[in-house]
Design a protein around this motif. Structure first.
Motif, PDB file in Angstrom:
ATOM      1  N   LEU A 248     -14.173   4.410  -9.398  1.00  0.00           N
ATOM      2  CA  LEU A 248     -14.576   5.596 -10.151  1.00  0.00           C
ATOM      3  C   LEU A 248     -13.375   6.344 -10.715  1.00  0.00           C
ATOM      4  O   LEU A 248     -13.432   6.866 -11.823  1.00  0.00           O
ATOM      5  N   TRP A 249     -12.315   6.418  -9.935  1.00  0.00           N
ATOM      6  CA  TRP A 249     -11.085   7.073 -10.377  1.00  0.00           C
ATOM      7  C   TRP A 249      -9.890   6.235  -9.938  1.00  0.00           C
ATOM      8  O   TRP A 249      -9.837   5.778  -8.798  1.00  0.00           O
ATOM      9  N   VAL A 250      -8.954   6.006 -10.847  1.00  0.00           N
ATOM     10  CA  VAL A 250      -7.705   5.300 -10.545  1.00  0.00           C
ATOM     11  C   VAL A 250      -6.573   6.143 -11.136  1.00  0.00           C
ATOM     12  O   VAL A 250      -6.498   6.303 -12.360  1.00  0.00           O
ATOM     13  N   GLU A 251      -5.714   6.683 -10.306  1.00  0.00           N
ATOM     14  CA  GLU A 251      -4.670   7.601 -10.755  1.00  0.00           C
ATOM     15  C   GLU A 251      -3.374   7.323 -10.011  1.00  0.00           C
ATOM     16  O   GLU A 251      -3.356   6.587  -9.026  1.00  0.00           O
ATOM     17  N   GLY A 252      -2.283   7.927 -10.473  1.00  0.00           N
ATOM     18  CA  GLY A 252      -1.000   7.774  -9.791  1.00  0.00           C
ATOM     19  C   GLY A 252       0.156   7.624 -10.743  1.00  0.00           C
ATOM     20  O   GLY A 252       0.144   8.166 -11.863  1.00  0.00           O
ATOM     21  N   ASP A 253       1.166   6.855 -10.319  1.00  0.00           N
ATOM     22  CA  ASP A 253       2.354   6.627 -11.136  1.00  0.00           C
ATOM     23  C   ASP A 253       1.958   5.897 -12.423  1.00  0.00           C
ATOM     24  O   ASP A 253       1.295   4.850 -12.359  1.00  0.00           O
ATOM     25  N   PRO A 254       2.349   6.408 -13.589  1.00  0.00           N
ATOM     26  CA  PRO A 254       1.919   5.784 -14.859  1.00  0.00           C
ATOM     27  C   PRO A 254       2.306   4.314 -14.968  1.00  0.00           C
ATOM     28  O   PRO A 254       1.521   3.497 -15.471  1.00  0.00           O
ATOM     29  N   VAL A 255       3.508   3.976 -14.518  1.00  0.00           N
ATOM     30  CA  VAL A 255       3.942   2.574 -14.595  1.00  0.00           C
ATOM     31  C   VAL A 255       3.065   1.700 -13.696  1.00  0.00           C
ATOM     32  O   VAL A 255       2.619   0.614 -14.077  1.00  0.00           O
ATOM     33  N   ALA A 256       2.789   2.193 -12.481  1.00  0.00           N
ATOM     34  CA  ALA A 256       1.953   1.424 -11.554  1.00  0.00           C
ATOM     35  C   ALA A 256       0.520   1.309 -12.071  1.00  0.00           C
ATOM     36  O   ALA A 256      -0.125   0.271 -11.923  1.00  0.00           O
ATOM     37  N   VAL A 257       0.022   2.376 -12.690  1.00  0.00           N
ATOM     38  CA  VAL A 257      -1.329   2.326 -13.260  1.00  0.00           C
ATOM     39  C   VAL A 257      -1.420   1.261 -14.347  1.00  0.00           C
ATOM     40  O   VAL A 257      -2.398   0.504 -14.419  1.00  0.00           O
ATOM     41  N   ARG A 258      -0.372   1.167 -15.205  1.00  0.00           N
ATOM     42  CA  ARG A 258      -0.376   0.140 -16.257  1.00  0.00           C
ATOM     43  C   ARG A 258      -0.295  -1.257 -15.654  1.00  0.00           C
ATOM     44  O   ARG A 258      -0.941  -2.196 -16.148  1.00  0.00           O
ATOM     45  N   ARG A 259       0.484  -1.413 -14.595  1.00  0.00           N
ATOM     46  CA  ARG A 259       0.549  -2.723 -13.907  1.00  0.00           C
ATOM     47  C   ARG A 259      -0.808  -3.085 -13.332  1.00  0.00           C
ATOM     48  O   ARG A 259      -1.241  -4.237 -13.398  1.00  0.00           O
ATOM     49  N   ALA A 260      -1.473  -2.090 -12.770  1.00  0.00           N
ATOM     50  CA  ALA A 260      -2.780  -2.341 -12.167  1.00  0.00           C
ATOM     51  C   ALA A 260      -3.802  -2.762 -13.221  1.00  0.00           C
ATOM     52  O   ALA A 260      -4.710  -3.555 -12.944  1.00  0.00           O
ATOM     53  N   GLU A 261      -3.649  -2.248 -14.434  1.00  0.00           N
ATOM     54  CA  GLU A 261      -4.577  -2.595 -15.514  1.00  0.00           C
ATOM     55  C   GLU A 261      -4.556  -4.090 -15.812  1.00  0.00           C
ATOM     56  O   GLU A 261      -5.566  -4.662 -16.231  1.00  0.00           O
ATOM     57  N   ARG A 262      -3.402  -4.741 -15.601  1.00  0.00           N
ATOM     58  CA  ARG A 262      -3.293  -6.174 -15.911  1.00  0.00           C
ATOM     59  C   ARG A 262      -4.214  -7.023 -15.030  1.00  0.00           C
ATOM     60  O   ARG A 262      -4.598  -8.124 -15.411  1.00  0.00           O
ATOM     61  N   MET A 263      -4.526  -6.516 -13.830  1.00  0.00           N
ATOM     62  CA  MET A 263      -5.442  -7.268 -12.967  1.00  0.00           C
ATOM     63  C   MET A 263      -6.820  -6.611 -12.932  1.00  0.00           C
ATOM     64  O   MET A 263      -7.644  -6.891 -12.065  1.00  0.00           O
TER      65      MET A 263
ATOM     66  N   ASP B  43       4.631  10.052  -6.980  1.00  0.00           N
ATOM     67  CA  ASP B  43       6.060  10.132  -6.668  1.00  0.00           C
ATOM     68  C   ASP B  43       6.617   8.820  -6.153  1.00  0.00           C
ATOM     69  O   ASP B  43       7.784   8.492  -6.395  1.00  0.00           O
ATOM     70  N   ASP B  44       5.785   8.048  -5.435  1.00  0.00           N
ATOM     71  CA  ASP B  44       6.268   6.828  -4.777  1.00  0.00           C
ATOM     72  C   ASP B  44       6.027   5.555  -5.583  1.00  0.00           C
ATOM     73  O   ASP B  44       6.305   4.455  -5.110  1.00  0.00           O
ATOM     74  N   GLY B  45       5.477   5.690  -6.790  1.00  0.00           N
ATOM     75  CA  GLY B  45       5.240   4.510  -7.612  1.00  0.00           C
ATOM     76  C   GLY B  45       3.985   3.740  -7.241  1.00  0.00           C
ATOM     77  O   GLY B  45       3.915   2.520  -7.428  1.00  0.00           O
ATOM     78  N   HIS B  46       2.984   4.431  -6.702  1.00  0.00           N
ATOM     79  CA  HIS B  46       1.744   3.781  -6.289  1.00  0.00           C
ATOM     80  C   HIS B  46       0.571   4.329  -7.099  1.00  0.00           C
ATOM     81  O   HIS B  46       0.726   5.240  -7.913  1.00  0.00           O
ATOM     82  N   VAL B  47      -0.619   3.770  -6.839  1.00  0.00           N
ATOM     83  CA  VAL B  47      -1.854   4.317  -7.396  1.00  0.00           C
ATOM     84  C   VAL B  47      -2.798   4.619  -6.250  1.00  0.00           C
ATOM     85  O   VAL B  47      -2.737   3.990  -5.193  1.00  0.00           O
ATOM     86  N   PHE B  48      -3.633   5.615  -6.450  1.00  0.00           N
ATOM     87  CA  PHE B  48      -4.722   5.827  -5.494  1.00  0.00           C
ATOM     88  C   PHE B  48      -6.020   5.702  -6.266  1.00  0.00           C
ATOM     89  O   PHE B  48      -6.092   6.012  -7.459  1.00  0.00           O
ATOM     90  N   ALA B  49      -7.035   5.211  -5.576  1.00  0.00           N
ATOM     91  CA  ALA B  49      -8.323   4.958  -6.223  1.00  0.00           C
ATOM     92  C   ALA B  49      -9.461   5.409  -5.317  1.00  0.00           C
ATOM     93  O   ALA B  49      -9.338   5.395  -4.089  1.00  0.00           O
ATOM     94  N   VAL B  50     -10.554   5.794  -5.943  1.00  0.00           N
ATOM     95  CA  VAL B  50     -11.780   6.143  -5.233  1.00  0.00           C
ATOM     96  C   VAL B  50     -12.888   5.278  -5.809  1.00  0.00           C
ATOM     97  O   VAL B  50     -13.061   5.211  -7.035  1.00  0.00           O
ATOM     98  N   GLY B  51     -13.621   4.584  -4.951  1.00  0.00           N
ATOM     99  CA  GLY B  51     -14.704   3.715  -5.399  1.00  0.00           C
ATOM    100  C   GLY B  51     -16.026   4.095  -4.771  1.00  0.00           C
ATOM    101  O   GLY B  51     -16.070   4.827  -3.775  1.00  0.00           O
ATOM    102  N   ASP B  52     -17.125   3.583  -5.344  1.00  0.00           N
ATOM    103  CA  ASP B  52     -18.442   3.880  -4.785  1.00  0.00           C
ATOM    104  C   ASP B  52     -18.830   2.825  -3.753  1.00  0.00           C
ATOM    105  O   ASP B  52     -18.029   1.963  -3.389  1.00  0.00           O
ATOM    106  N   ALA B  53     -20.059   2.895  -3.262  1.00  0.00           N
ATOM    107  CA  ALA B  53     -20.492   2.016  -2.181  1.00  0.00           C
ATOM    108  C   ALA B  53     -20.679   0.573  -2.628  1.00  0.00           C
ATOM    109  O   ALA B  53     -20.850  -0.312  -1.785  1.00  0.00           O
ATOM    110  N   ASP B  54     -20.660   0.306  -3.925  1.00  0.00           N
ATOM    111  CA  ASP B  54     -20.725  -1.063  -4.443  1.00  0.00           C
ATOM    112  C   ASP B  54     -19.350  -1.637  -4.747  1.00  0.00           C
ATOM    113  O   ASP B  54     -19.238  -2.802  -5.131  1.00  0.00           O
ATOM    114  N   GLY B  55     -18.310  -0.816  -4.600  1.00  0.00           N
ATOM    115  CA  GLY B  55     -16.966  -1.271  -4.919  1.00  0.00           C
ATOM    116  C   GLY B  55     -16.532  -0.985  -6.339  1.00  0.00           C
ATOM    117  O   GLY B  55     -15.452  -1.412  -6.759  1.00  0.00           O
TER     118      GLY B  55
END
Length: 448
Positions: free
Chosen positions: A105-120, A90-102
């Motif tokens: 594992l899961w990256v979800e959230g606003d579709p536009v923000a997820v696509r922006r995150a993919e660039r990096m 709803d707020d235009g962000h992404v949330f992510a869950v990672g393992d102990a190595d960084g």
């Protein structure tokens, strides 16, 4: 930042400080110490500050899918989605869950923000540890073991300067070790106290859920005594035994929620039975426990005392054996090393197996596991893992590890010079006594 500083002014000041740091000119006024320390570690590890090298993808989609299914945090993913996912979308962000190595594992959230995150390359399967991605909230959480918020220009890589992130560790309630990290990433509203409070609350809720479901990953020894894979061990069925014997002389044995603190001798017996897997005849167990002959009556008396501690339903006789599946910390380390997960194995390796024990079966397994652990750390060439190894009591005098650390650090780095100096000092300390012994042998008069 104080109340008179606008976000724009603060961002500009951070970027200026970042530029001064990467060009090697000036001090770092206005930069938090934890950020400045992280920048220095990133520079020492060779992370590129200009964003020209993005975090690597560690797993293919197929490997990642299988890994995620069996990861402990899969059990609390629905909870994360409920607490963070809807708000992030709803707020235009992404949330992510990672393992102990960084690894994300899961990256979800606003579709536009997820696509922006993919660039990096902030995508599922990418490694966002500090050593791979530079200063960032998930990576710094795993480095420091505490919740962290990183704002815009505090990121070491300029590719992430338009983002802010807040993250918190999620710990195994049984062992206290980090299972992974939960993160919120997005724009300026992530650089606020409520965002940090949200991830901290989600992490605490996840740990409470793990306690409630009694999910505590340990390696499982099968009926033939072989270590099953960590994924095969899966969750806790409530019908097994947990044994912790690394780095301690008295093992901890957990059965049905009750923890028994074993004496050193009982620890040796239980470890021997766990390593054997199947029932062990008394004469074989006696050989496992001592190089000297152990009378059958002595062993029977010791087993009677142990049965009084554990109960007759747990400790069998004729042959001797543990009556339930055994999950062990040393078994999990061995399984992780077999699967090539060196960082996780080193995180769990809290020291040699029953370090003062002289029982032959313990000594043999202790040496084998320590050699396997050391070889994996030296072989991987990861500076962070080498640094962790030499900072332990059992790795502090490891000449080869210090040499490998010096080779892995950037040329001209003060840390490289310090590591090389430590390696030389240890080399001399080993060489001098050998020379003294040879000299004494030459001077010793002949009796012929």
């Amino acid at each position: 930042m104080d109340a008179s500083t606008t976000p724009t002014t603060a961002a500009s000041a951070l970027r200026a400080a970042h530029e001064r740091f990467v060009t090697g000119s000036g001090t770092l006024p206005g930069v938090r110490s934890l950020v400045a320390d992280s920048w220095r570690r990133c520079a020492a590890c060779g992370v590129r500050p200009d964003g020209s090298r993005l975090p690597p993808l560690r797993r293919t989609s197929g490997e990642l899918a299988a890994y995620r299914r069996n990861h402990p945090l899969a059990a609390v993913l629905p909870l994360f989605r409920e607490l963070l996912g809807a708000g992030a979308a709803d707020d235009g962000h992404v949330f992510a869950v990672g393992d102990a190595d960084g690894t994300l594992l899961w990256v979800e959230g606003d579709p536009v923000a997820v696509r922006r995150a993919e660039r990096m390359n902030f995508v599922e399967g990418a490694v966002w540890s500090e050593a791979q991605a530079g200063t960032n909230a998930p990576g710094l959480v795993l480095e420091l073991g505490q919740p962290v918020q990183i704002v815009a220009g505090e990121h070491y890589s300029s590719a992430v300067h338009d983002w802010s992130c807040a993250a918190a560790p999620v710990r195994d309630p049984a062992s206290g070790r980090a299972l992974g990290v939960v993160d919120l990433s997005g724009g300026g509203t992530i650089a606020t106290p409520p965002a940090l409070a949200a991830v901290r609350g989600a992490a605490l809720a996840a740990e409470a859920e793990l306690v409630r479901t009694r999910f505590a990953p340990r390696a499982l020894l099968g009926p033939d005594g072989r270590v099953l894979s960590v994924s095969a061990a899966g969750g806790d069925c409530g019908c097994g035994i947990r044994l912790a014997a690394l780095g301690r002389d008295g093992a901890l044995l957990e059965v049905a929620g009750e923890v028994h603190r074993l004496s050193p001798r009982h620890s040796e017996i239980v470890v021997a039975l766990a390593l054997e897997g199947r029932g062990v005849p008394g004469d074989r167990l006696a050989v496992d426990l001592s190089e000297r002959e152990v009378p059958a009556s002595t062993l029977r008396a010791e087993m009677t005392r142990l049965r009084a501690v554990l109960g007759p339903d747990l400790l069998g006789s004729r042959p001797y054996g543990l009556m339930l599946p055994v999950r062990t910390d040393f078994g999990e380390v061995a399984a992780l090393l077999t699967e090539g997960r060196v960082a996780e194995a080193l995180e769990l390796y809290s020291g040699p197996l029953l370090p003062r024990s002289e029982a032959p079966v313990v000594v043999e397994h202790r040496r084998a596991l320590e050699q396997q652990m050391r070889g994996a750390v030296l072989g991987c060439g990861d500076v962070r893992l080498l640094r962790r190894w030499v900072n332990t009591a059992w790795g502090a005098d490891d000449v080869m590890a210090w040499q490998a650390l010096a080779r892995g650090l950037p040329a001209g780095s003060p840390q490289r010079a310090a590591a090389a100096a430590r390696a030389r000092a240890l080399d001399v300390a080993v060489a001098v006594p050998s020379q003294v012994r040879r000299h004494a042998a030459v001077l010793q008069p002949s009796h012929s």
